[in-house]
Design a protein around this motif. Sequence first.
Motif, PDB file in Angstrom:
ATOM      1  N   TYR A 187       0.851  -1.198   0.000  1.00 41.74           N
ATOM      2  CA  TYR A 187       0.000   0.000   0.000  1.00 41.74           C
ATOM      3  C   TYR A 187       0.879   1.237   0.000  1.00 41.74           C
ATOM      4  O   TYR A 187       2.004   1.223   0.505  1.00 41.74           O
ATOM      5  N   HIS A 188       0.325   2.312  -0.555  1.00 43.61           N
ATOM      6  CA  HIS A 188       1.027   3.604  -0.588  1.00 43.61           C
ATOM      7  C   HIS A 188       0.020   4.685  -0.208  1.00 43.61           C
ATOM      8  O   HIS A 188      -0.897   4.989  -0.973  1.00 43.61           O
TER       9      HIS A 188
ATOM     10  N   ILE B  56      -1.758  -1.556   5.570  1.00 42.65           N
ATOM     11  CA  ILE B  56      -2.625  -0.400   5.339  1.00 42.65           C
ATOM     12  C   ILE B  56      -2.671   0.475   6.588  1.00 42.65           C
ATOM     13  O   ILE B  56      -2.776   1.696   6.496  1.00 42.65           O
TER      14      ILE B  56
ATOM     15  N   ALA C   5      -5.277   5.917  -0.208  1.00 43.05           N
ATOM     16  CA  ALA C   5      -4.096   5.073  -0.367  1.00 43.05           C
ATOM     17  C   ALA C   5      -4.279   4.244  -1.629  1.00 43.05           C
ATOM     18  O   ALA C   5      -5.411   3.942  -2.025  1.00 43.05           O
TER      19      ALA C   5
ATOM     20  N   GLN D 231      -3.522   0.601  -3.512  1.00 46.91           N
ATOM     21  CA  GLN D 231      -3.162  -0.796  -3.328  1.00 46.91           C
ATOM     22  C   GLN D 231      -2.377  -1.185  -4.572  1.00 46.91           C
ATOM     23  O   GLN D 231      -2.728  -0.787  -5.690  1.00 46.91           O
TER      24      GLN D 231
END
Length: 149
Positions: free
Chosen positions: A11-12, A66, A94, A96
């Motif tokens: 995740y980012h 997350i 965020a 994925q």
Amino acid sequence: MKIHQKWHVAYHGTEADTVKPILDANMFLLPGDVILGGKKLEQREEHTGEHDDEFDTKKIFVSPSIKYVEQKSYAKSVSWKDDRTSKNYDAKVAFQLWIRPGSYEVHGQTLVEGSKRIDKYFRNDSLEWFTKERPATVLYGLLIKLDRK
């Protein structure tokens, strides 16, 4: 090769106003890159002081958690009002993604003070993954978290 069977899920967390440039580029960008429209992507101040002086922070940071990427240093809240219900929310976003095994380094968390465990599924010493290889990530989801005010 089926990416979803071989690559790792990560995740980012990001700011809402960076979603469009990331989607336009169809990849994560590094500080110093020029986004569509000609604007140079600046390094966020939060990323310069989190590591020692020798650590190169011009990388793509992701996490298997997350819970970790929803921290305010990554996913900053924006206010959002649902016009249908007149309810107010704090929204966080965020991405994925899949990341290619062997393309990233694993490090411990740098965002939260103390030794409290951030995510019950991951140890704190393996919460930050980073890479300089843009093609090593494939976006496949945009996640939005709404917390009612």
